[in-house]
Design an enzyme around this catalytic site. Structure first.
Site, PDB file in Angstrom:
ATOM      1  N   HIS A 146       0.952  -1.358  -0.214  1.00 48.77           N
ATOM      2  CA  HIS A 146       0.126  -0.042   0.069  1.00 48.77           C
ATOM      3  C   HIS A 146       0.878   1.403   0.339  1.00 48.77           C
ATOM      4  O   HIS A 146       1.130   1.899   0.688  1.00 48.77           O
ATOM      5  CB  HIS A 146      -1.052   0.072   1.452  1.00 48.77           C
ATOM      6  CG  HIS A 146      -2.212  -0.739   1.093  1.00 48.77           C
ATOM      7  ND1 HIS A 146      -1.810  -2.838   1.882  1.00 48.77           N
ATOM      8  CD2 HIS A 146      -3.252  -1.442   0.170  1.00 48.77           C
ATOM      9  CE1 HIS A 146      -3.253  -2.797   1.309  1.00 48.77           C
ATOM     10  NE2 HIS A 146      -3.655  -2.633   0.773  1.00 48.77           N
ATOM     11  N   SER A 159       2.464   4.229  -3.124  1.00 53.96           N
ATOM     12  CA  SER A 159       1.948   5.326  -4.643  1.00 53.96           C
ATOM     13  C   SER A 159       2.681   4.689  -5.363  1.00 53.96           C
ATOM     14  O   SER A 159       1.643   4.594  -6.600  1.00 53.96           O
ATOM     15  CB  SER A 159       2.938   6.417  -3.885  1.00 53.96           C
ATOM     16  OG  SER A 159       4.576   6.415  -4.553  1.00 53.96           O
TER      17      SER A 159
END
EC number: 3.1.4.53
Length: 983
Positions: free
Chosen positions: A645, A647
């Site tokens: 999780h 960018s």
């Protein structure tokens, strides 16, 4: 003055003046019965009727002969229109056209096939001998001319305006001269003209506002599916399919919803017309002014936008004229028939999963001509199908003709299942009559039983959600019984993708009625107090502040120079990055390479490139520098230490959302505001993700869980952080929007991001499937998407599909994403082990079964979701489904067999030893050995096998410390073997 004369001259050139033609041609005119008196009435009223009437021109004996040509085109065009005719107002003004196949001549295979709710046959008669002068046209041909009854001509402003109105997809007759001409007159002039001139006058009528009473009740809808352009009426479900795509003005001018359909939208009787226009080599083309056409086309487009229903307003009201408002140029989807392929568990029989016979589905297929082979699984759609069957059975049993006011077509599916021919009357004493009556009562009883289970505070889609959850629980119970790893996977799916909301029995919550239970709970609370204190998270910042929001860094998050980076980020490998970003519209892009070439700024460059290519920065009035400032700040708030999780995951979901929005079935459906909102939601949907699940935050009583009351904890936090970042200086990308537009976008983004909560998965799936199947059962096959709820539902599922798109990507990408996700799960499991908490399913790195977990994840979560999405946008997602099945087969083949291949030689001996250490079996073996007189040999054999057991147990215990790979069941079994060996 010169310009005025030029415009007048151009208009004269464009006007289709009647021309004398030398060669006569046979004319066929279809007229209602009534003889010459009736035709005289038509001629008498012709002067007051200024509406052109449709006609259909056909070629001789199937030959390519056309009475009209298309300018600047030599291609063959075939146009099919399926609209609605009949119905009418309550006063019965106008008669519906009716008839079967009409054969004019044995040698001429022209037929006009219509269906209507009226049971009487259409009274048409054949008029021959009528010839018309064709001038320079060199071929003879025949044509049909549809003339409506005088009663419908006198009621032109009423609801039944069916064939008296203009048809933009057919050749039309001149307005004033048609009624004065005797059909038997050889000197009659031809009023037909080419298609572009016809569209030109259609544009003039639209721009002048003629027929606004009927056009105000339609919303234009353009949805392209597969290889042909499809225009669908959102008010009646008619489709207009052309051989090639036409201009926007041409399509808008041919929005035929109100032209061949009653304006009260109560008739769903389909009438099909087919028009073929073929150019001939020696025809004289009629020229017109392109300037006037372009001007009128622009007026037509503007008028269509003004007439569009506002479909994405917060209050479900009418949208404004701005492209940022809710009025979308097209507000619907055409549902297509589905091919035969592997189906998910949702399509299995209800009787295998539900004990109550009241819950069993009676209808497994749709009673619709257009979707006759599609299965329905949602309860509400099944109820509609049963009620439709009851209605049709009632018509057959009572022999009552269907009312013209009904908007439902006559379907005799139930009668066909009963063995009776459709439409045949039944007598009360016949066996078919009794069988049909019994089936009708059973259908009605089943519908009543289903409706009795509906609770007032729940929607009809909750019926499907509860049904799917029951079916999934049953599937997972069988899956968990297969092995220990199956139980772990089932627990993971239940805890992650099923909402924990349950129905509580209020009297059972009164624990003070049982003193012993109160005392037991108090003792248990004292014992667990220390453990709770150890597992509780450290105290965070005050709850009045949004945690995770960093102080903006101006030197890294702002661009002070005049030149902005081409792709939004400064990188020494700009050429390689540009090559990869050129494939942003491709499914399965090399997103990991983009992250490498963008210097770990994949989200900024992907979002900036997508918004630039879609021209959203212009349409949404977003300053490019402000957009880059916000995206850089947003990407800084993604936790880079998270394996999954981060960018890069946000960039992958944003790019997948962009590809799904490019689906041909969704072309032109959503406005720039809606598209920008969906992409913005994909960008922010996991910002400041801690790498932990919602359940972990709830179990540890974190500050976030307390702030958001255990409900979608992380999703609420992502939204709060993102909208807080918009308040930073130079980061408000929506600063130029009006207040109402900003409120609409904020509500839309909130709904989409909250839908990424995996516990809402089954509800999202049930809502979408109920909406799709209900429209199919209704017979329209068109999702109007004319209100906020329906449109946001499609966008929510779109982003949810993008969030669960890793299993649908090429296998190398999928395997890499799986490794990153499992590593993040293992890190959470390590933290839970250190805190003394129960390790969450699939988070124990010592007992994980990656391959089997992916197969279960695809079978029970991903495949049903993408199957429903493919149903919505068919056939645009078939390649994605194929990739998903290939990836599933790969992981299925990688599951280690049980028992594993490495222990094939040992397992039979281990199983035999388990039975040998039992007392009864040992005595029997010793007794047999004593009888054979070989007691000493038996003792040595027993000792050797016992040593083998201990050795195998030690080797099994030593191998259990490794990571996943399906070793958990074998390790657990081996740990118990030394105890048996010591007995």
């Amino acid at each position: 003055m010169i310009a005025t004369l030029f415009i007048i001259f151009a208009f004269i050139r464009a006007f289709p003046w009647s021309r004398k033609r030398g060669r006569p041609a046979l004319a066929l005119t279809l007229m209602p019965e009534g003889g010459e008196d009736h035709r005289g009435d038509l001629n008498q009223k012709g002067e007051n009727n200024n509406r052109p009437r449709p006609s259909i021109s056909l070629a001789n004996n199937g030959e390519a002969m056309a009475p009209r040509t298309r300018r600047k085109s030599s291609k063959f065009h075939e146009v099919t229109f399926s609209g609605s005719v009949g119905g009418g107002d309550s006063d019965g003004g106008g008669e519906a056209i009716n008839g079967g196949n009409l054969d004019v001549s044995p040698s001429k295979r022209h037929s006009l096939s219509t269906t209507t709710s009226n049971s009487s046959s259409a009274p048409y008669r054949y008029l021959s001998g009528s010839s018309r002068s064709r001038g320079s046209r060199g071929d003879c041909h025949e044509y049909y001319q549809l003339q409506q009854h005088s009663s419908s001509l006198s009621n032109g402003n009423r609801g039944n305006r069916g064939l008296s109105q203009r048809s933009d997809t057919m050749a039309t007759e001149a307005e004033g001269e048609e009624f004065d001409v005797d059909p038997m007159d050889e000197d009659d002039e031809d009023q037909t003209y080419d298609r572009e001139t016809e569209e030109f006058y259609s544009n003039i009528q639209d721009a002048a506002g003629t027929g606004s009473s009927s056009r105000s009740k339609r919303s234009s809808l353009f949805s392209r599916s597969d290889s042909s352009a499809t225009t669908t009426s959102s008010s009646g479900g008619g489709t207009f399919t052309g051989g090639k795509r036409r201009s926007a003005a041409s399509i808008l001018s041919s929005s035929m919803c109100s032209d061949l359909m009653t304006s009260d939208r109560r008739s769903s009787t389909a009438t099909e017309y087919s028009v073929k226009s073929v150019t001939t080599g020696n025809t004289s083309q009629r020229r017109s002014s392109g300037r006037i056409r372009r001007y009128v086309s622009r007026m037509t487009i503007a008028g269509a936008r003004r007439r569009t229903t506002g479909s994405f307003d917060v209050e479900n009201g009418q949208g404004a004229r701005s492209p940022l408002e809710g009025g979308s140029p097209s507000a619907g989807l055409v549902l297509q028939n589905l091919p035969q392929r592997r189906e998910s568990f949702l399509y299995r029989s209800d009787s295998d999963f539900e004990m109550s016979p009241k819950s069993m589905s009676r209808n497994s297929s749709i009673a619709s001509e257009s979707h006759g082979e599609d299965l329905i699984v949602t309860p509400f759609a099944q109820i509609l199908a049963s009620l439709r069957s009851v209605r049709n059975n009632l018509l057959s049993l009572t022999n009552v003709p269907a009312s013209n006011k009904s908007r439902r077509p006559n379907q005799s599916s139930s009668a066909s299942r009963s063995g009776n021919p459709p439409g045949a009357p039944l007598s009360q004493g016949e066996e078919a009559y009794t069988r049909l009556a019994t089936d009708t009562i059973e259908e009605l009883d089943w519908c009543l039983d289903q409706l009795e289970t509906i609770q007032t505070h729940r929607s009809v889609s909750d019926m499907a959600s509860l049904k799917f959850k029951r079916m999934l629980n049953k599937e997972l119970s069988h899956f968990s019984e297969s092995s220990r790893s199956g139980n772990q996977i089932s627990e993971y799916i239940c805890s992650t993708f099923l909402d924990k909301q349950q129905e509580f029995d209020l009297p059972s919550l009164r624990v003070e009625d049982n003193p012993e239970l109160v005392a037991a709970n108090a003792a248990a609370g004292q014992q667990s107090a220390g453990q709770y204190a150890r597992s509780r998270s450290p105290r965070g910042p005050p709850m009045s502040q949004i945690s995770g929001v960093k102080r903006p860094l101006s030197h890294t998050n702002s661009f002070t120079g005049e030149r902005l980076p081409t792709f939004g980020v400064e990188t020494p490998r700009e050429n390689e990055l540009g090559t990869l970003l050129g494939e942003l519209d491709t499914w399965g892009i090399q997103i990991f390479s983009i992250g490498e070439f963008s210097v770990n700024r994949p989200l900024t460059c992907v979002a900036y490139t997508i918004f630039q290519s879609r021209e959203l920065l212009t349409s949404l009035m977003i300053p490019p520098k402000t957009f880059l400032n916000f995206m850089s700040t947003l990407e800084d708030h993604y936790v880079k230490d998270n394996p999954f999780h981060n960018s890069l995951h946000a960039a992958d979901v944003t790019q997948s959302t962009n590809v799904l929005l490019n689906t041909p079935a969704l072309e032109g459906v959503f406005t720039p505001l809606e598209v920008g909102g969906a992409l913005f939601a994909a960008c922010i949907h996991d910002v400041d993700h801690p790498g932990l699940t919602n359940q972990f935050l709830v179990n540890s009583s974190s500050e976030l869980a307390l702030m958001y009351n255990d409900e979608s904890v992380l999703e609420n936090h992502h939204l709060a952080v993102a909208f807080k970042l918009l308040q930073n200086q130079g980061c408000d990308i929506f600063c130029n929007m009006q207040k109402k537009q900003r409120q609409t976008l904020r509500k839309m983004v909130i709904d989409i991001v909250l839908s990424t909560d995996m516990s809402k998965h089954m509800s999202l799936l049930a809502d979408l499937k109920t909406m799709v199947e209900t429209k199919k059962v209704a017979g329209s096959g068109v999702l109007l998407l004319d209100n906020y709820t329906d449109r946001i539902q499609v966008l929510e599922n779109l982003v949810h599909c993008a969030d669960l798109s890793n299993p649908t990507k090429p296998l190398p990408l999928y395997k890499r994403w799986v490794a990153l996700l499992m590593e993040e799960f293992f890190l959470q499991g390590d933290k839970e082990r250190e805190s003394g908490m129960d390790i969450s399913p699939m988070c124990d790195r010592h007992n994980a079964t990656i391959e089997k977990s992916q197969v279960g994840f695809i079978d029970y979560i991903v495949h049903p979701l993408w199957e429903t999405w493919a149903d919505l946008v068919h056939p645009d997602a078939q390649d994605i489904l194929d990739t998903l099945e290939e990836n599933r087969d790969y992981y299925q083949s990688m599951i280690p067999p049980s028992p594993p291949p490495s222990g094939v030689d040992e397992n039979p001996q281990e199983d035999r030893i388990r039975f040998q250490v039992t007392l009864e079996e040992s005595d029997q073996e010793n007794l047999a050995e004593l009888e054979e007189g070989d007691e000493s040999g038996g003792e040595s054999t027993t000792t050797g096998t016992t040593g083998t057991t201990a050795a195998s147990a030690l080797s099994g215990a030593g191998g259990g410390g490794g990571g996943g790979g399906g070793m958990a069941p074998r390790t657990g079994g081996c740990q118990n073997q030394p105890q048996h060996g010591g007995m």
